[in-house]
Design an enzyme around this catalytic site. Structure first.
Site, mmCIF file in Angstrom:
data_model
loop_
_atom_site.group_PDB
_atom_site.id
_atom_site.type_symbol
_atom_site.label_atom_id
_atom_site.label_comp_id
_atom_site.label_asym_id
_atom_site.label_seq_id
_atom_site.Cartn_x
_atom_site.Cartn_y
_atom_site.Cartn_z
ATOM 1 N N HIS A 144 0.866 -1.259 -0.082
ATOM 2 C CA HIS A 144 -0.037 -0.008 0.095
ATOM 3 C C HIS A 144 0.959 1.283 -0.011
ATOM 4 C CE1 HIS A 144 -3.604 2.654 1.094
ATOM 5 N NE2 HIS A 144 -2.399 3.307 2.100
ATOM 6 N N GLU A 145 1.949 1.250 0.945
ATOM 7 C CA GLU A 145 2.688 2.401 0.828
ATOM 8 C C GLU A 145 3.622 2.564 -0.420
ATOM 9 O OE1 GLU A 145 2.226 4.646 3.089
ATOM 10 O OE2 GLU A 145 1.051 3.255 4.402
ATOM 11 N N HIS A 177 1.473 4.356 -2.950
ATOM 12 C CA HIS A 177 1.419 5.786 -2.705
ATOM 13 C C HIS A 177 2.801 6.473 -3.310
ATOM 14 C CE1 HIS A 177 -1.783 6.502 -0.372
ATOM 15 N NE2 HIS A 177 -1.655 6.028 0.558
ATOM 16 N N GLU A 186 -6.231 6.932 -0.885
ATOM 17 C CA GLU A 186 -6.142 5.824 0.119
ATOM 18 C C GLU A 186 -6.755 4.492 -0.801
ATOM 19 O OE1 GLU A 186 -4.771 5.366 2.833
ATOM 20 O OE2 GLU A 186 -3.880 7.323 2.435
#
Length: 301
Positions: A139-140, A143, A216
Site C-alpha cells: 500500500h505504501e 503511494h 487511499e
C-alpha cells in the site's frame, strides 16, 4: 463491476479536478482579500511554500513522527519485504524507518520514488503476520509509485496557505483593516473577506480530505494488484483499526493524513473531517477486488 484500471483512472481524474478546485479557491481568496495585489501575494506565497515542502517534506514528516532509520541488520524481515515489493513495483527501494510506539501504523513520504522512505511502527510489526505486513508495505509503495506523497504535500501546502490568509483576514477585521478607503481605487470587499474567514478554510479542508480519501482507495487497489492477495491487506486494516482504538498515536493532526489508517482515536474526530475513508468501506472494496481477481464463484472464509 468496474475493472481496477477503470477505478484507478477515475480516482486520478477526481484528484486532478480537486487539485484544480483547491488551487482556484486559493487564488480566489487572494483576490477577495487584496484584489490584484492579493492575487500576486497568494501566488508568491504558494510558490515559496511549495518549494520548501517539495524539498524538505520527507525530513519534516520523519522528524514529526520520531522515526529512526534502520539498517538490514536491525530489521532483516522488514527490509526483505520492502526490497522484494519495490523490485516488483519497479521502483528504487525506499529508505526504511521504524517508529518506537505500541500504536500499529505505517506511512510513506518523499517527493518521488528516488527520494522515498517507508516508516512502520514497532506496534504494527508485533500484531501483523508477514503476509499482512507485505500488504501494508505494498500500500505504501503504491503511494510512492503514484507520487501521492508529493500530491498530499502540495494539497496540504495550499490548504495551509488558504487558512493562513483566512487568519490574516480575521485579524484585519479585528483591527478594522477592511474599512472603506478613499485613497485606494481597489479596496477589499468586506463581504468577500467575511466569506474567506468563514467559508474558505472549511472548503479547503473538505477538498483536502476528499483528495486524501481518493488516494487511499487507489493505494489499496495498487497493493492488491501488486501482491495478488487483497484479503491480507483487508485483514491488516481491521487489525490496525482495532489497535488505534487501544493505542492512538501521539502525532500532530497535520501529519495524520500520511498514515495508512487514521492514527488518532476515531471518537475524537467527526467522520466528516477524517483524512481517511472508513476502514469498513476499504475492506469491502478489497473483498470486491478479491472476487474480481478470483472470479464470481470465489467464496470468502
Amino acid at each position: 463491476m468496474e475493472g481496477l484500471e477503470e477505478v484507478t483512472s477515475k480516482n486520478s481524474i477526481k484528484t486532478v479536478f480537486l487539485l484544480t478546485l483547491l488551487t482556484g479557491l486559493f487564488l480566489l481568496v487572494g483576490m477577495l482579500l487584496g484584489g490584484r495585489q492579493g492575487l500576486v501575494f497568494a501566488f508568491v506565497l504558494a510558490l515559496g511554500m511549495n518549494f520548501f515542502s517539495y524539498w524538505y517534506s520527507d525530513k519534516i514528516a520523519l522528524m514529526m513522527t520520531g522515526a529512526r532509520e534502520v539498517g538490514w541488520e536491525d530489521a532483516p524481515e522488514l527490509h526483505q519485504i520492502v526490497e522484494q515489493l519495490a523490485q516488483q513495483s519497479r521502483i528504487p527501494k525506499p529508505r526504511v524507518y521504524i517508529i518506537d510506539t505500541p500504536a500499529a501504523n505505517a506511512f510513506a513520504t518523499g517527493r518521488d520514488p528516488k527520494h522515498a522512505a517507508v516508516a512502520v511502527t514497532t506496534g504494527i510489526m508485533s500484531i501483523l503476520n508477514r503476509d499482512e505486513l507485505a500488504g501494508v508495505i505494498a500500500h505504501e509503495l503504491a503511494h510512492i509509485k503514484n507520487r501521492d506523497t508529493l500530491i498530499q504535500t502540495i494539497v496540504a501546502t495550499i490548504a495551509g496557505a488558504i487558512m493562513f490568509l483566512a487568519d490574516m483576514a480575521r485579524w484585519g477585521f479585528i483591527f478594522g483593516g477592511y474599512g472603506r478607503s478613499d485613497d485606494r481605487e481597489e479596496g477589499v470587499n468586506p463581504l468577500g473577506a467575511l466569506l474567506v474567514i468563514i467559508v474558505a478554510p472549511i472548503a479547503a479542508v473538505l477538498v483536502q480530505l476528499a483528495i486524501s480519501r481518493s488516494r487511499e482507495y487507489a493505494a489499496d487497489e495498487g497493493a492488491a494488484k501488486l501482491t495478488g492477495r487483497p484479503l491480507d491487506l483487508a485483514s491488516a486494516l481491521q487489525k490496525l483499526e482495532a489497535s488505534v482504538a487501544m493505542h492512538p498515536m501521539r502525532v500532530s493532526p497535520a501529519a495524520s493524513h500520511l498514515f495508512i489508517v487514521q492514527p488518532l482515536r476515531g471518537a475524537d474526530l467527526a467522520s466528516l473531517f477524517s483524512t481517511h475513508p472508513p476502514v469498513a468501506k476499504r475492506v469491502a472494496r478489497l473483498y470486491q477486488i478479491a472476487q474480481q481477481m478470483h472470479g464470481p464463484s470465489f467464496a470468502f472464509s
